[in-house]
Scaffold this active site. Sequence first.
Site, PDB file in Angstrom:
ATOM      1  N   SER A 245       3.105 -22.853  -2.532  1.00 15.77           N
ATOM      2  CA  SER A 245       4.256 -23.067  -1.649  1.00 15.77           C
ATOM      3  C   SER A 245       4.531 -21.720  -0.975  1.00 15.77           C
ATOM      4  O   SER A 245       4.060 -20.689  -1.471  1.00 15.77           O
ATOM      5  CB  SER A 245       5.460 -23.486  -2.503  1.00 15.77           C
ATOM      6  OG  SER A 245       6.671 -23.345  -1.803  1.00 15.77           O
TER       7      SER A 245
ATOM      8  N   TYR B 108      10.737 -23.090 -10.117  1.00 13.04           N
ATOM      9  CA  TYR B 108       9.716 -23.498  -9.137  1.00 13.04           C
ATOM     10  C   TYR B 108       9.028 -22.268  -8.549  1.00 13.04           C
ATOM     11  O   TYR B 108       7.796 -22.205  -8.438  1.00 13.04           O
ATOM     12  CB  TYR B 108      10.411 -24.319  -8.052  1.00 13.04           C
ATOM     13  CG  TYR B 108       9.492 -24.964  -7.026  1.00 13.04           C
ATOM     14  CD1 TYR B 108       8.898 -26.204  -7.276  1.00 13.04           C
ATOM     15  CD2 TYR B 108       9.232 -24.351  -5.796  1.00 13.04           C
ATOM     16  CE1 TYR B 108       8.076 -26.806  -6.332  1.00 13.04           C
ATOM     17  CE2 TYR B 108       8.409 -24.945  -4.852  1.00 13.04           C
ATOM     18  CZ  TYR B 108       7.837 -26.173  -5.125  1.00 13.04           C
ATOM     19  OH  TYR B 108       7.010 -26.772  -4.186  1.00 13.04           O
TER      20      TYR B 108
HETATM   21  N1  LIG Z   1       7.309 -31.206   0.168  1.00 12.67           N
HETATM   22  C1  LIG Z   1       7.463 -29.913   0.350  1.00 12.67           C
HETATM   23  O1  LIG Z   1       8.341 -29.484   1.123  1.00 12.67           O
HETATM   24  C2  LIG Z   1       6.555 -28.932  -0.351  1.00 12.67           C
HETATM   25  C3  LIG Z   1       6.525 -27.607   0.102  1.00 12.67           C
HETATM   26  C4  LIG Z   1       5.684 -26.682  -0.536  1.00 12.67           C
HETATM   27  C5  LIG Z   1       4.881 -27.101  -1.574  1.00 12.67           C
HETATM   28  N2  LIG Z   1       4.937 -28.394  -2.002  1.00 12.67           N
HETATM   29  C6  LIG Z   1       4.057 -28.786  -3.109  1.00 12.67           C
HETATM   30  O2  LIG Z   1       3.156 -29.772  -2.638  1.00 12.67           O
HETATM   31  C7  LIG Z   1       2.687 -30.565  -3.734  1.00 12.67           C
HETATM   32  C8  LIG Z   1       2.752 -32.028  -3.360  1.00 12.67           C
HETATM   33  O3  LIG Z   1       4.093 -32.423  -3.187  1.00 12.67           O
HETATM   34  P1  LIG Z   1       4.541 -33.544  -2.133  1.00 12.67           P
HETATM   35  O4  LIG Z   1       5.298 -32.858  -1.072  1.00 12.67           O
HETATM   36  O5  LIG Z   1       3.400 -34.417  -1.770  1.00 12.67           O
HETATM   37  O6  LIG Z   1       5.603 -34.337  -3.057  1.00 12.67           O
HETATM   38  P2  LIG Z   1       5.635 -35.850  -3.589  1.00 12.67           P
HETATM   39  O7  LIG Z   1       6.763 -35.903  -4.553  1.00 12.67           O
HETATM   40  O8  LIG Z   1       5.619 -36.800  -2.455  1.00 12.67           O
HETATM   41  O9  LIG Z   1       4.239 -36.012  -4.348  1.00 12.67           O
HETATM   42  C9  LIG Z   1       3.955 -35.374  -5.557  1.00 12.67           C
HETATM   43  C10 LIG Z   1       3.106 -36.313  -6.388  1.00 12.67           C
HETATM   44  O10 LIG Z   1       2.762 -35.635  -7.605  1.00 12.67           O
HETATM   45  C11 LIG Z   1       2.927 -36.555  -8.670  1.00 12.67           C
HETATM   46  N3  LIG Z   1       3.192 -35.830  -9.925  1.00 12.67           N
HETATM   47  C12 LIG Z   1       4.287 -35.097 -10.220  1.00 12.67           C
HETATM   48  N4  LIG Z   1       4.208 -34.657 -11.481  1.00 12.67           N
HETATM   49  C13 LIG Z   1       3.047 -35.115 -11.986  1.00 12.67           C
HETATM   50  C14 LIG Z   1       2.415 -34.998 -13.247  1.00 12.67           C
HETATM   51  N5  LIG Z   1       3.001 -34.340 -14.260  1.00 12.67           N
HETATM   52  N6  LIG Z   1       1.202 -35.565 -13.422  1.00 12.67           N
HETATM   53  C15 LIG Z   1       0.608 -36.245 -12.411  1.00 12.67           C
HETATM   54  N7  LIG Z   1       1.178 -36.425 -11.195  1.00 12.67           N
HETATM   55  C16 LIG Z   1       2.376 -35.858 -10.988  1.00 12.67           C
HETATM   56  C17 LIG Z   1       4.100 -37.414  -8.269  1.00 12.67           C
HETATM   57  O11 LIG Z   1       4.152 -38.644  -9.002  1.00 12.67           O
HETATM   58  C18 LIG Z   1       3.864 -37.597  -6.778  1.00 12.67           C
HETATM   59  O12 LIG Z   1       3.079 -38.720  -6.493  1.00 12.67           O
HETATM   60  C19 LIG Z   1       3.555 -30.155  -4.934  1.00 12.67           C
HETATM   61  O13 LIG Z   1       2.824 -29.267  -5.750  1.00 12.67           O
HETATM   62  C20 LIG Z   1       4.723 -29.443  -4.295  1.00 12.67           C
HETATM   63  O14 LIG Z   1       5.315 -28.502  -5.158  1.00 12.67           O
HETATM   64  C21 LIG Z   1       5.745 -29.307  -1.414  1.00 12.67           C
END
Ligand SMILES: NC(=O)c1ccc[n+]([C@@H]2O[C@H](COP(=O)([O-])OP(=O)(O)OC[C@H]3O[C@@H](n4cnc5c(N)ncnc54)[C@H](O)[C@@H]3O)[C@@H](O)[C@H]2O)c1
Length: 278
Positions: A157, A170
Amino acid sequence: MAGRVDGKVAFITGAARGQGRSHAVRLAEEGADIIAVDICRGFDDSPAPPATPEDLAETADMVKNLDRRVVTAEVDVRDFAALKSAVDSGVEQLGRLDIIVANAGIGTTGVKLHKMPEASWNETLDVNLGGVWKTVKAGVPHLLAGGRGGSVIITSSVGGLKAYPQVGHYIAAKHGVVGLMRTFAVELGQHSIRVNTIHPTHVNSPLLMNESTYRLFRPDLENPGPDDLAPICQSFHFLPIPWVTPADISNAVLFLASDEARYITGVTLPVDAGSLLK
Ligand SMILES: NC(=O)c1ccc[n+]([C@@H]2O[C@H](COP(=O)([O-])OP(=O)(O)OC[C@H]3O[C@@H](n4cnc5c(N)ncnc54)[C@H](O)[C@@H]3O)[C@@H](O)[C@H]2O)c1
């Protein structure tokens, strides 16, 4: 025309929705078969609605509609034995492994570090740092066995390169995966296995677009919504956008997964609309 990852197999965590689903589809569009895993349930502490088994099945259908093969499993990335069994079974069915995308993550909000409950800290570190280590650990033996090298892509991130208040667990985990990435890159480079992190700014997935985030960013409003979040998110960026889309991150994943990036390893790649310049 050949795809950019033709004939390769990618193991993707958090693939039921959001960025993970988008990565599965983008890599499949460019010729890869997919091992897609997700926990498919919620977290007590998480503001985002839970992903469901139906979401993971929909990801699988999207991959199949591209005439690519897909193997799915409901797995918690904190459970190494389950992860190993899922990737072992996926490789047995699909024949090889080339790409690991450690994408699964959670976000919980709203407390300063010195007031944070231990349970909240532990859960976030266990999923966002420990889960990434276990994901890569489960996949690497297959990359080594293939003898063709490979690409490991870890989703960090902008919060993995810079601190923000109220989300110290986080921030610590997302900085931690940079250390994991660098160590794996050093240890695996001799086998032509490349390891890199991607650092997204706000992505309009369910992790961001939920009521709790609206309230965190707009404590001044009684019932904030996405339109109220947009100007705050915009203020993080130099480019004139409030957030990027999962597809923008998938394009970076695809590049790092492809042979176009064959000599890129140990890199922290922001996809951040200029956020880290601030
Ligand atoms: N959305 C944002 O603004 C953002 C910004 C920077 C980084 N991220 C990172 O991007 C990645 C993806 O997030 P996203 O935005 O697609 O969110 P999201 O919540 O839509 O998807 C995350 C997915 O990970 C799965 N997950 C969570 N914990 C889990 C576990 N213990 N085992 C297996 N699956 C698990 C969830 O069920 C979900 O389907 C994450 O690592 C998040 O920290 C997101």
